[in-house]
Design a protein around this motif. Structure first.
Motif, PDB file in Angstrom:
ATOM      1  N   ALA A  61       0.827  -1.217   0.000  1.00  0.00           N
ATOM      2  CA  ALA A  61       0.000   0.000   0.000  1.00  0.00           C
ATOM      3  C   ALA A  61       0.856   1.259   0.000  1.00  0.00           C
ATOM      4  CB  ALA A  61      -0.927  -0.010   1.213  1.00  0.00           C
ATOM      5  N   VAL A  62       1.919   1.264   0.791  1.00  0.00           N
ATOM      6  CA  VAL A  62       2.799   2.435   0.873  1.00  0.00           C
ATOM      7  C   VAL A  62       3.498   2.678  -0.457  1.00  0.00           C
ATOM      8  CG1 VAL A  62       4.947   3.307   1.894  1.00  0.00           C
ATOM      9  CG2 VAL A  62       3.158   2.368   3.364  1.00  0.00           C
ATOM     10  N   LEU A  63       4.027   1.613  -1.055  1.00  0.00           N
ATOM     11  CA  LEU A  63       4.724   1.764  -2.334  1.00  0.00           C
ATOM     12  C   LEU A  63       3.766   2.216  -3.434  1.00  0.00           C
ATOM     13  CD1 LEU A  63       7.124  -1.337  -2.344  1.00  0.00           C
ATOM     14  CD2 LEU A  63       7.715   1.061  -2.029  1.00  0.00           C
ATOM     15  N   ARG A  64       2.587   1.597  -3.492  1.00  0.00           N
ATOM     16  CA  ARG A  64       1.595   2.005  -4.489  1.00  0.00           C
ATOM     17  C   ARG A  64       1.243   3.491  -4.317  1.00  0.00           C
ATOM     18  NH1 ARG A  64       0.681  -1.025  -9.028  1.00  0.00           N
ATOM     19  NH2 ARG A  64       0.050  -3.162  -8.568  1.00  0.00           N
ATOM     20  N   ASN A  65       1.006   3.879  -3.082  1.00  0.00           N
ATOM     21  CA  ASN A  65       0.640   5.252  -2.784  1.00  0.00           C
ATOM     22  C   ASN A  65       1.765   6.217  -3.158  1.00  0.00           C
ATOM     23  OD1 ASN A  65       0.735   7.568  -0.469  1.00  0.00           O
ATOM     24  ND2 ASN A  65      -1.368   7.110  -1.031  1.00  0.00           N
TER      25      ASN A  65
END
Length: 318
Positions: free
Chosen positions: A277-281
């Protein structure tokens, strides 16, 4: 068995480092990443990945996989939608029905693997096409929406479940927390959980020690489907509609989170999902297009697997 569990606990240190590094780098280079609203969005996105990854962990531990998880996400949401719009079922009943459909899909995958002796890759690849096709058949490929088809009260309830907050924390996160505690207990403190690890370690040895390997695999795949069903319900509550491509590719997000998080722990799966989620965001905020995102995430998986493989070989050589 205790030695195996201890090794799995130690493996959880890796994903924490990846998560911390990702957070620090994005916090420094991306000003918009630092806002509280963005952190809330990360938690909402991560909740779906977490549910998928926790379920996927069961399949991976037993040396299997579930390529149909993304299709199950869409199908369960679609069936819950239809149950509310065409059958006029109450919201709780429709949502529970959707989750149960996910468990049934996982059970079917398990039967294909255990009774027909298909390898998990082929069995769940077939399931991916079947469940996606079933979703499209529900409404001839058109989007199934709940707006204007159910009462305002029901719509408000769904929206709160998917996007609401309690004590400042998104509601889906509480579902993740409950399931994480429950599944961690199952894996760590039940006979079934120990059997899952035993089958994953060596199925033949587990069979000779009296473990019903087929039953364990069947239940593990069912849990994977059940958790994909829960992820589908969260998606439905967030969007209040289901499209024909809802959940498409999400099986790889679940696999990614499980691999990055370290095979075999619920805690690792949760951290791995947060990393996703962090990387996608962060990639979205920095304007990286979706094609490059796939490349970057794919390379990261290869690096993590390579490092883990090297560590395993070194331990065996000692």
């Amino acid at each position: 068995m205790n030695k195996l569990l201890n090794q799995k606990k130690l493996s959880g240190l890796g994903p924490i480092g990846i998560f911390a590094a990702s957070m620090i780098i994005l916090f420094i280079i991306t000003p918009s990443f630092r806002s509280m609203a963005n952190f809330t969005q990360i938690l909402l996105s991560a909740s779906v990945y977490m549910l998928l990854a926790m379920g996927m962990s069961f399949a991976i531990i037993i040396d299997g996989i579930d390529l149909s998880a993304g299709s199950i996400v869409g199908l369960t949401g679609g069936i819950a939608c239809m149950a509310m719009t065409y059958l006029n079922l109450p919201v709780p009943v429709a949502l529970i029905l959707g989750v149960l459909v996910g468990a049934v899909c996982g059970l079917i995958n398990g039967l294909l693997i255990t009774k027909l002796d298909l390898i998990p890759f082929i069995a769940t690849l077939g399931g991916q096409w079947v469940y996606r096709g079933a979703l499209k058949l529900l409404n001839n490929g058109a989007t199934i929406t709940l707006r204007g088809t159910i009462s305002d009260e029901a719509l408000t309830t769904l929206t709160y479940i998917g996007n609401g907050k309690f004590l400042g924390i998104p509601v889906p996160v509480y579902l993740v927390l409950v399931m994480a505690i429950a599944l961690n207990f199952v894996l760590r403190h039940t006979v079934f959980g120990r059997s899952v690890y035993a089958v994953g370690s060596n199925a033949e040895t587990a069979k000779m020690s009296g473990i019903n390997v087929q039953k364990v695999k069947l239940l593990a795949q069912s849990i994977t489907g059940l958790m994909a069903g829960m992820a589908g319900i969260v998606m439905l509550c967030r969007m209040v509609s289901i499209q024909a491509n809802t959940g498409e590719g999400y099986e790889f997000e679940g696999i990614f989170a499980s691999v990055v998080g370290g095979e075999g722990t619920i805690f690792g799966a949760v951290i791995g999902a947060l990393v996703v989620a962090v990387l996608r965001n962060g990639l979205n905020l920095n304007g990286i297009n979706s094609f490059w995102q796939q490349v970057i995430l794919g390379v990261l998986v290869l690096v993590v697997v390579y490092v883990d493989t090297r560590k395993t070989k070194k331990k065996r050589s000692v």
